[in-house]
Write a protein that holds these residues in place. Structure first.
Motif, short mmCIF file in Angstrom:
data_model
loop_
_atom_site.label_atom_id
_atom_site.label_comp_id
_atom_site.label_asym_id
_atom_site.label_seq_id
_atom_site.Cartn_x
_atom_site.Cartn_y
_atom_site.Cartn_z
N ALA A 209 0.83 -1.21 0.00
CA ALA A 209 0.00 0.00 0.00
C ALA A 209 0.87 1.26 0.00
CB ALA A 209 -0.93 -0.02 1.21
N ARG A 210 1.93 1.23 0.77
CA ARG A 210 2.81 2.40 0.82
C ARG A 210 3.49 2.64 -0.54
NH1 ARG A 210 7.46 3.53 5.41
NH2 ARG A 210 8.11 5.59 4.63
N SER A 211 3.95 1.56 -1.17
CA SER A 211 4.60 1.71 -2.47
C SER A 211 3.64 2.25 -3.52
CB SER A 211 5.17 0.36 -2.90
OG SER A 211 5.71 0.43 -4.20
N LEU A 212 2.42 1.72 -3.55
CA LEU A 212 1.45 2.20 -4.53
C LEU A 212 1.05 3.65 -4.29
CD1 LEU A 212 -0.84 -0.96 -4.71
CD2 LEU A 212 0.83 -0.21 -6.41
N ALA A 213 0.93 4.03 -3.03
CA ALA A 213 0.56 5.41 -2.72
C ALA A 213 1.67 6.37 -3.10
CB ALA A 213 0.22 5.53 -1.24
N GLU A 214 2.93 5.99 -2.84
CA GLU A 214 4.04 6.88 -3.16
C GLU A 214 4.26 7.02 -4.66
OE1 GLU A 214 7.34 5.29 -1.07
OE2 GLU A 214 6.76 6.15 0.88
N THR A 215 3.94 5.99 -5.43
CA THR A 215 4.11 6.06 -6.88
C THR A 215 2.87 6.57 -7.60
OG1 THR A 215 3.51 3.70 -7.02
CG2 THR A 215 5.85 4.24 -6.93
N GLY A 216 1.84 6.93 -6.85
CA GLY A 216 0.64 7.51 -7.45
C GLY A 216 -0.31 6.52 -8.08
N VAL A 244 -2.96 4.63 2.04
CA VAL A 244 -3.82 4.96 0.91
C VAL A 244 -4.34 6.40 1.04
CG1 VAL A 244 -5.90 4.31 -0.34
CG2 VAL A 244 -4.44 2.53 0.65
N MET A 245 -4.69 6.80 2.24
CA MET A 245 -5.12 8.19 2.46
C MET A 245 -4.00 9.15 2.13
SD MET A 245 -7.15 7.48 6.04
CE MET A 245 -7.33 9.20 6.51
N GLY A 246 -2.75 8.78 2.47
CA GLY A 246 -1.62 9.65 2.13
C GLY A 246 -1.45 9.82 0.63
N GLY A 247 -1.72 8.76 -0.14
CA GLY A 247 -1.65 8.90 -1.58
C GLY A 247 -2.66 9.90 -2.12
N PHE A 248 -3.87 9.88 -1.58
CA PHE A 248 -4.87 10.86 -2.03
C PHE A 248 -4.56 12.26 -1.51
CE2 PHE A 248 -7.27 6.94 -2.77
CZ PHE A 248 -7.81 7.21 -4.01
N VAL A 249 -3.86 12.36 -0.39
CA VAL A 249 -3.40 13.68 0.06
C VAL A 249 -2.42 14.27 -0.95
CG1 VAL A 249 -2.00 14.86 1.80
CG2 VAL A 249 -3.81 13.31 2.52
N GLY A 285 -6.36 16.00 5.02
CA GLY A 285 -7.55 16.02 4.18
C GLY A 285 -8.48 17.18 4.53
N TYR A 286 -8.64 17.42 5.83
CA TYR A 286 -9.46 18.57 6.25
C TYR A 286 -8.84 19.89 5.78
CZ TYR A 286 -12.47 15.75 9.30
OH TYR A 286 -13.39 14.85 9.78
N PHE A 287 -7.51 20.00 5.89
CA PHE A 287 -6.85 21.23 5.43
C PHE A 287 -7.02 21.42 3.93
CE2 PHE A 287 -4.15 20.97 9.39
CZ PHE A 287 -4.51 22.22 9.89
N LEU A 288 -6.96 20.30 3.16
CA LEU A 288 -7.16 20.41 1.72
C LEU A 288 -8.56 20.91 1.38
CD1 LEU A 288 -5.39 17.16 0.42
CD2 LEU A 288 -4.66 19.51 0.02
N LYS A 289 -9.54 20.54 2.18
CA LYS A 289 -10.91 20.98 1.94
C LYS A 289 -11.20 22.36 2.53
CE LYS A 289 -14.19 17.98 2.36
NZ LYS A 289 -15.12 16.98 2.89
N GLY A 290 -10.19 22.97 3.12
CA GLY A 290 -10.40 24.28 3.73
C GLY A 290 -11.10 24.21 5.07
#
Length: 666
Positions: A209-216, A244-249, A285-290
């Motif tokens: 999961a970490r590898s996939l998130a870091e590579t997008g 996975v959440m970090g990848g979407f961040v 995620g909250y910061f991204l949504k303002g």
């Protein structure tokens, strides 16, 4: 009426009344029928019985275990089935001594000797356990020696050392560190097979999961997470969700981050998530949504007094990074101070090297570079040793903000602490020196790479070439470009374009044409339309319109000549290969003829000895027959003589009797 045991034992034949091992010995003894068999049949029967004794050892007296209907067959019934890994109980005796010896080499950082001893012991009387192999693989992974790790893993796999899930995890981590997630997934699919003796662990899913998130590769990350839930091999893991959440961040999708958090909360029963690893990315995620208020409310809730959420060094670092990236430096400093107070190794570890790197980034974003340097210097107080990556991070920040002196101070500190600079360290120093017009120092740092035994790549060459081009030192830049083939570095399109643009700007069109010709002759790069138009425009301004046509003609001619030379070399190589093949065939034929002659000579010698033996036997037989004839003849002659003597005696006796009768009558 049931037979009693003594009576039953008396009724059974003798081989069945014996104990199992004696019963087999009884079966192995020859029977009266064996006497009538030929020697070849007896030998074949003996071999068959030995095989049966070896393959089917005496069974215990207990009943044989029954296999449940529909249950998979054991691996003993299928020799091609994967082997079960060894239990920890095998780590005893001489194998434990070998394990300790190899661990001592690992602690001494002599990984080459540890790997070599592991290889040599594989086919010895004291075979290393899979746990010993895992220890060496983990040590190689920590030092990023991926080629050695893959080589050793391949060796122990071919030697039939059954891997554990830890072995798979080490291999997956190596592939992910090398940016080869596809290869990692090939091995991961082996764990998902029905006949796999090893099941994936939560760590397995975390690595992927970490590898996939870091590579997008977020779609694959979602599939991995869903597969984890569908198969039920592993419970919903907060760390997998956090990665996975970090990848979407990183992708800037705050809505997906919040939805993943809600999904995890539902999977865990709807209560609060007690693993703090998810809250850092949730705040981002909250910061991204303002939604700054919701982010800080979440921070106060999970880190306030009475909170039952568990935080370790990694989860603290995620929250710390969320605060530092979004301008909450005071809150980040207070959290970092709390982490330092709670840090009590080995009972509790709340600070690691990543914590200091996050704080350095937070201070540098706020342009408080002295505070960043001060925090960086406090690593030793928490028993954290900075590595080359940590130094490079701070050197990068300082160099981008024209603090070259401080960056060079860190570079000198690396040498004093025994931390070896890597290629990226020198590239950062080169960029920093060029930025403040210290060209000679930049060139000096580039040359130091070779003195340190490093091998700069094309990008490192491009940095020094670009810096020299910017200060109009084109001849020196050309010298570094010409150095690339000598150092076995292949130029890329950026290397060519840097010199091409600079020569056009300096109106050195002949040199520009040479660079364009090199681009057209290099099959690995493409001469872009932009560069073509730029060169054609410069030549038209100088009234040299025909030079481009001549350039293309020269390139086509040289390509044709190169193709002809290649074809000639290929034909020559094929002729040499054919000649070599014919020579080998002739040698093989000569060897075969010599062997045939030797075989014929040996056969003739054997036949000659056999004929001589037959002659000797025939001669001996003739002599024996003659002796028998002579003996028989002599016997017959003796008998005739004896018979003649008997007749003479009888005649004499009869004559004497007749004379006596005459005398008496007278």
């Amino acid at each position: 009426m049931a037979l009693s045991k003594p009576l039953l034992s008396r009724l059974l034949p003798l081989p069945l009344r014996l104990r199992p091992h004696l019963r087999l010995l009884c079966l192995a003894t020859p029977t009266p029928t064996d006497v009538d068999q030929t020697p070849a049949d007896v030998a074949a029967e003996r071999r068959r019985r030995k095989r049966r004794l070896r393959v089917e050892p005496p069974l215990s007296r207990g009943p044989a275990p029954q296999r449940a209907p529909g249950a998979p067959r054991s691996s003993a019934s299928n020799p091609n089935a994967p082997k079960l890994p060894e239990p920890a109980s095998v780590l005893a005796g001489k194998r434990l001594d070998l394990h300790r010896r190899i661990l001592a080499l690992v602690r001494e950082n002599d990984l080459d000797e540890a790997a070599l001893l592991t290889r040599h012991s594989i086919y010895s009387n004291c075979r290393p356990t899979v746990f010993t192999c895992n220890a060496v693989l983990a040590a190689l992974l920590r030092q990023a020696r991926y080629a050695d790790l893959l080589s050793l893993h391949r060796f122990v796999t071919q030697a039939s050392v059954a891997p554990t899930v830890a072995t798979y995890n080490l291999l997956l981590q190596a592939y992910c560190d090398c940016r080869r997630p596809d290869a990692a997934f090939e091995h991961f699919r082996l764990l998902l097979k029905d006949d796999s003796p090893v099941l994936p662990s939560p760590t397995t899913y975390r690595i992927l999961a970490r590898s996939l998130a870091e590579t997008g590769k977020l779609d694959q990350a979602i599939e991995l997470k869903d597969g984890m839930l569908e198969r039920g091999l592993v419970a919903p893991d907060p760390q997998v969700y956090a990665f996975v959440m970090g990848g979407f961040v990183n992708a800037g999708d705050g809505d997906k981050v919040v939805s993943l958090y809600e999904e995890l909360k539902e999977k865990l029963g709807g209560g609060p998530i007690l693993d703090g690893v998810v809250y850092g990315n949730l705040m981002k995620g909250y910061f991204l949504k303002g939604m700054e208020k919701e982010a800080m409310d979440c921070y106060a809730e999970v880190l306030g007094e009475g909170s039952k959420v568990r935080f370790g060094a990694m989860s603290y670092n995620m929250v710390l990074d969320a605060l530092g990236r979004n301008g909450r430096l005071d809150d980040a400093f207070q959290l970092f101070d709390r982490m330092c107070r709670e840090h009590d190794p080995p009972r509790r570890i709340t600070v690691n090297l990543g914590s200091f790197n996050v704080m350095v980034d937070a201070y540098c974003r706020a342009e408080r570079f002295q505070d960043a340097i001060e925090v960086f210097g406090k690593m030793a107080e928490k028993r954290c040793a900075p590595d080359a990556l940590s130094y490079n991070n701070l050197i990068d920040w300082l160099g981008k903000n024209d603090l070259v002196g401080e960056a060079e101070g860190l570079y000198k500190e690396m040498g004093e602490r025994g931390v070896n600079p890597d290629e990226y360290t020198y590239v950062l120093l080169i960029e920093s020196c060029f930025k403040v017009d210290r060209v000679d120092d930049a060139v000096g740092y580039f040359n130091k790479m070779f003195d340190a035994g490093l091998r700069p790549n094309a990008n490192a060459f491009n940095k020094v070439i670009g810096g020299l081009v910017n200060v109009d030192r084109l001849d020196e830049a050309q010298g570094f470009f010409d150095m690339m083939p000598e150092k076995e570095v292949k130029p890329n399109i950026a290397s060519y374009e840097l010199l091409l643009k600079s020569y056009i700007d300096a109106s050195r069109l002949d040199d520009a044409i040479k660079i364009a010709k090199a681009i057209l002759l290099d099959e690995s790069v493409v001469f872009s339309d932009e560069m073509k138009a730029l060169l054609e425009g410069a030549l038209e301004k100088e009234g040299r319109d025909g030079d481009m046509t001549k350039l293309y003609e020269d390139v086509e001619r040289e390509k044709a000549e190169a193709a002809a030379r290649a074809a000639e070399e290929k034909a020559r190589a094929e002729a040499l290969a054919k000649e070599e093949e014919e020579r080998k065939k002739a040698e093989e034929k000569a060897k075969e003829e010599a062997a045939a002659r030797a075989s014929r000579a040996a056969i003739e010698a054997v036949l000659g000895r056999k004929r001589e033996a037959e002659k000797d036997e025939s001669a001996n037989g003739a002599n024996f027959e003659e002796a028998q004839i002579v003996e028989s003849n002599s016997g017959s002659i003796g008998a005739v003589g004896e018979q003649h003597e008997g007749d003479e005696q009888k005649k004499q006796e009869s004559s004497e009797g007749s004379s006596e009768a005459i005398a008496s009558s007278s």
